[in-house]
Design an enzyme around this catalytic site. Structure first.
Site, PDB file in Angstrom:
ATOM      1  N   ASP A  45       1.760   0.328  20.238  1.00 17.03           N
ATOM      2  CA  ASP A  45       0.762  -0.757  20.263  1.00 17.03           C
ATOM      3  C   ASP A  45       0.950  -1.650  19.052  1.00 17.03           C
ATOM      4  O   ASP A  45       0.759  -1.227  17.916  1.00 17.03           O
ATOM      5  CB  ASP A  45      -0.659  -0.182  20.243  1.00 17.03           C
ATOM      6  CG  ASP A  45      -1.694  -1.313  20.160  1.00 17.03           C
ATOM      7  OD1 ASP A  45      -1.820  -2.058  21.148  1.00 17.03           O
ATOM      8  OD2 ASP A  45      -2.345  -1.472  19.109  1.00 17.03           O
ATOM      9  N   TYR A  50      -0.147  -8.840  13.864  1.00 13.25           N
ATOM     10  CA  TYR A  50       0.289  -7.816  12.892  1.00 13.25           C
ATOM     11  C   TYR A  50       1.560  -8.238  12.146  1.00 13.25           C
ATOM     12  O   TYR A  50       1.917  -7.636  11.137  1.00 13.25           O
ATOM     13  CB  TYR A  50       0.538  -6.459  13.556  1.00 13.25           C
ATOM     14  CG  TYR A  50      -0.669  -5.827  14.224  1.00 13.25           C
ATOM     15  CD1 TYR A  50      -1.947  -6.339  14.045  1.00 13.25           C
ATOM     16  CD2 TYR A  50      -0.526  -4.714  15.045  1.00 13.25           C
ATOM     17  CE1 TYR A  50      -3.047  -5.765  14.677  1.00 13.25           C
ATOM     18  CE2 TYR A  50      -1.611  -4.132  15.671  1.00 13.25           C
ATOM     19  CZ  TYR A  50      -2.871  -4.665  15.490  1.00 13.25           C
ATOM     20  OH  TYR A  50      -3.948  -4.085  16.114  1.00 13.25           O
ATOM     21  N   HIS A 108      -6.653 -10.285  22.096  1.00 10.71           N
ATOM     22  CA  HIS A 108      -7.021  -9.474  20.924  1.00 10.71           C
ATOM     23  C   HIS A 108      -8.529  -9.455  20.685  1.00 10.71           C
ATOM     24  O   HIS A 108      -9.082  -8.479  20.182  1.00 10.71           O
ATOM     25  CB  HIS A 108      -6.290 -10.028  19.690  1.00 10.71           C
ATOM     26  CG  HIS A 108      -6.044  -9.023  18.618  1.00 10.71           C
ATOM     27  ND1 HIS A 108      -4.883  -8.975  17.886  1.00 10.71           N
ATOM     28  CD2 HIS A 108      -6.799  -8.031  18.130  1.00 10.71           C
ATOM     29  CE1 HIS A 108      -4.957  -7.989  17.005  1.00 10.71           C
ATOM     30  NE2 HIS A 108      -6.107  -7.404  17.125  1.00 10.71           N
TER      31      HIS A 108
HETATM   32  P1  NDP Z   1      -6.418   5.273  12.629  1.00 12.69           P
HETATM   33  O1  NDP Z   1      -7.680   5.930  13.100  1.00 12.69           O
HETATM   34  O2  NDP Z   1      -5.204   5.420  13.451  1.00 12.69           O
HETATM   35  O3  NDP Z   1      -6.144   5.774  11.142  1.00 12.69           O
HETATM   36  C1  NDP Z   1      -5.030   5.337  10.403  1.00 12.69           C
HETATM   37  C2  NDP Z   1      -5.185   5.851   8.996  1.00 12.69           C
HETATM   38  O4  NDP Z   1      -5.248   7.272   9.016  1.00 12.69           O
HETATM   39  C3  NDP Z   1      -4.056   5.500   8.085  1.00 12.69           C
HETATM   40  O5  NDP Z   1      -4.612   5.305   6.803  1.00 12.69           O
HETATM   41  C4  NDP Z   1      -3.183   6.753   8.115  1.00 12.69           C
HETATM   42  O6  NDP Z   1      -2.484   6.881   6.895  1.00 12.69           O
HETATM   43  C5  NDP Z   1      -4.202   7.832   8.254  1.00 12.69           C
HETATM   44  N1  NDP Z   1      -3.762   8.989   9.047  1.00 12.69           N
HETATM   45  C6  NDP Z   1      -3.066   8.946  10.206  1.00 12.69           C
HETATM   46  N2  NDP Z   1      -2.910  10.189  10.707  1.00 12.69           N
HETATM   47  C7  NDP Z   1      -3.532  11.028   9.854  1.00 12.69           C
HETATM   48  C8  NDP Z   1      -3.696  12.425   9.837  1.00 12.69           C
HETATM   49  N3  NDP Z   1      -3.200  13.191  10.806  1.00 12.69           N
HETATM   50  N4  NDP Z   1      -4.395  12.982   8.799  1.00 12.69           N
HETATM   51  C9  NDP Z   1      -4.895  12.202   7.822  1.00 12.69           C
HETATM   52  N5  NDP Z   1      -4.783  10.858   7.787  1.00 12.69           N
HETATM   53  C10 NDP Z   1      -4.093  10.273   8.794  1.00 12.69           C
HETATM   54  O7  NDP Z   1      -6.827   3.751  12.369  1.00 12.69           O
HETATM   55  P2  NDP Z   1      -6.181   2.307  12.631  1.00 12.69           P
HETATM   56  O8  NDP Z   1      -7.249   1.377  12.269  1.00 12.69           O
HETATM   57  O9  NDP Z   1      -4.860   2.182  12.030  1.00 12.69           O
HETATM   58  O10 NDP Z   1      -6.062   2.211  14.215  1.00 12.69           O
HETATM   59  C11 NDP Z   1      -4.924   2.643  14.935  1.00 12.69           C
HETATM   60  C12 NDP Z   1      -4.307   1.518  15.708  1.00 12.69           C
HETATM   61  O11 NDP Z   1      -5.279   0.858  16.512  1.00 12.69           O
HETATM   62  C13 NDP Z   1      -3.734   0.386  14.843  1.00 12.69           C
HETATM   63  O12 NDP Z   1      -2.518   0.714  14.254  1.00 12.69           O
HETATM   64  C14 NDP Z   1      -3.629  -0.703  15.871  1.00 12.69           C
HETATM   65  O13 NDP Z   1      -2.502  -0.494  16.697  1.00 12.69           O
HETATM   66  C15 NDP Z   1      -4.927  -0.522  16.637  1.00 12.69           C
HETATM   67  N6  NDP Z   1      -6.023  -1.364  16.098  1.00 12.69           N
HETATM   68  C16 NDP Z   1      -6.485  -2.383  16.902  1.00 12.69           C
HETATM   69  C17 NDP Z   1      -7.502  -3.206  16.497  1.00 12.69           C
HETATM   70  C18 NDP Z   1      -7.981  -4.265  17.398  1.00 12.69           C
HETATM   71  O14 NDP Z   1      -8.757  -5.131  16.973  1.00 12.69           O
HETATM   72  N7  NDP Z   1      -7.570  -4.286  18.645  1.00 12.69           N
HETATM   73  C19 NDP Z   1      -8.134  -3.051  15.167  1.00 12.69           C
HETATM   74  C20 NDP Z   1      -7.617  -1.933  14.402  1.00 12.69           C
HETATM   75  C21 NDP Z   1      -6.618  -1.127  14.887  1.00 12.69           C
HETATM   76  P3  NDP Z   1      -0.869   6.795   6.751  1.00 12.69           P
HETATM   77  O15 NDP Z   1      -0.373   5.696   7.642  1.00 12.69           O
HETATM   78  O16 NDP Z   1      -0.704   6.487   5.292  1.00 12.69           O
HETATM   79  O17 NDP Z   1      -0.322   8.135   7.125  1.00 12.69           O
END
Ligand code: NDP
Length: 294
Positions: A45, A50, A108
């Site tokens: 995704d 982005y 979006h």
């Molecule tokens: P997530 O809930 O996926 O959390 C991501 C965070 O959690 C990062 O800081 C990552 O750190 C950390 N993390 C990931 N896996 C673990 C784990 N197993 N244990 C501990 N920490 C962990 O949040 P996001 O907001 O990134 O959402 C995911 C996806 O959703 C985005 O990448 C995007 O594709 C989508 N999105 C869409 C939006 C929209 O408006 N449509 C808005 C926001 C997100 P690290 O990377 O350092 O490991």
């Protein structure tokens, strides 16, 4: 490991668990997506906004996987709404991704104050679907009111509504509206990322004692429990991580099952506090930005 698939309302199969790349810097994206594909993810995704579609496309191309084996989803940013503008947004995204056809293209955000423009953008998605340029179309951050207005004015029911869903913000009214119309809810921030990478009024889902207790009982991690919760409730989830061990951890969620009481206990953690921007407050003035050409 084979990720279960969800059948979208037009019959297209989508791996339920995908890999998100929001906030993954372009220079890290190729490596991160390569790791995800090697680990077994088959759904990526991304979004025009982005700034890393090109690197996602490079990783997919370099993976050696057949095109049919990777489900690629991206999003049109609000600055590109309008019929012709959104058709061109497809060209920009597909060009950067290096793909002829996208698996899922979504709007979006709704533009509540300029809904005509939102509808024109969606009509462009309908055109792209009819022309076979995309296999499915959908929306993101659409509240029930926005869905209602869209459904009244257009003919293809969105396949997916990607919205903030995690244990601290469950949006039951959105889940109900999606279900009523046969729209798959796709959870962004599925493990509550927005509760810990952004200052909020509540703590981190990863530290939550209820989730921690359920994780301990299954000898799993809090992230795995949250992802399992989404999958068992029929949602798609797209966790993001650039950390190889977490990328693997987040995919390893198939070998256990949460009981009804555990699912209900997680549901009960909902605080009603949104982490992301208020969908009603999205305007081009406040959030617009130019999306570069391919
Ligand atoms: P997530 O809930 O996926 O959390 C991501 C965070 O959690 C990062 O800081 C990552 O750190 C950390 N993390 C990931 N896996 C673990 C784990 N197993 N244990 C501990 N920490 C962990 O949040 P996001 O907001 O990134 O959402 C995911 C996806 O959703 C985005 O990448 C995007 O594709 C989508 N999105 C869409 C939006 C929209 O408006 N449509 C808005 C926001 C997100 P690290 O990377 O350092 O490991």
């Amino acid at each position: 490991m084979t990720v279960p698939t969800i059948t979208l309302n037009n019959g297209v199969l989508m791996p339920a668990l995908g890999y998100g790349v929001f906030q993954t810097p372009p220079d890290e994206t190729r490596t991160a997506v390569t790791t995800a594909l090697e680990t077994g993810y088959r759904h990526i995704d991304t979004a025009a906004a982005y700034g890393n579609e090109r690197e996602v496309g490079e990783a997919v191309a370099a993976s050696g996987l057949a095109r049919d084996d990777v489900f690629v989803e991206t999003k049109v940013w609000i600055s590109d709404y309008g019929y012709d503008e959104t058709l061109h947004a497809f060209d920009k995204s597909a060009g950067k991704l290096g793909l002829e056809q996208l698996d899922l293209l979504i709007l979006h955000q709704a533009l509540p104050g300029e809904f005509d423009l939102t509808i024109a953008a969606y009509r462009a998605l309908e055109r792209l679907l009819a022309d076979g340029r995309v296999r499915a179309i959908g929306v993101s951050n659409f509240m029930p009111e926005h869905l209602g207005r869209l459904l009244e004015a257009t003919s293809v029911v969105p396949a997916v509504n990607q919205v903030e869903v995690h244990p601290y913000f469950r949006q039951p009214e959105v889940l109900a509206a999606d279900a009523e119309h046969g729209i798959v809810t796709q959870a962004w921030s599925p493990i509550g990322g927005i509760t810990f990478y952004r200052d909020g009024s509540h703590g981190s889902t990863l530290q939550d004692p209820t989730i921690g207790g359920i994780a301990a009982a299954h000898d799993r991690t809090p992230a795995q429990v949250m992802l399992r919760w989404h999958l068992q409730q029929g949602r798609s989830a797209i966790p993001k991580s650039v950390t190889p061990a977490r990328i693997a951890e987040n995919l390893d969620v198939l070998g256990f099952e949460l009981g009804p009481d555990e699912l209900a206990a997680i549901d009960a953690l909902d605080t009603g506090v949104r982490g992301g921007p208020e969908p009603e407050a999205i305007t081009r003035e406040a959030f617009g930005r130019e999306i570069p050409e391919a």
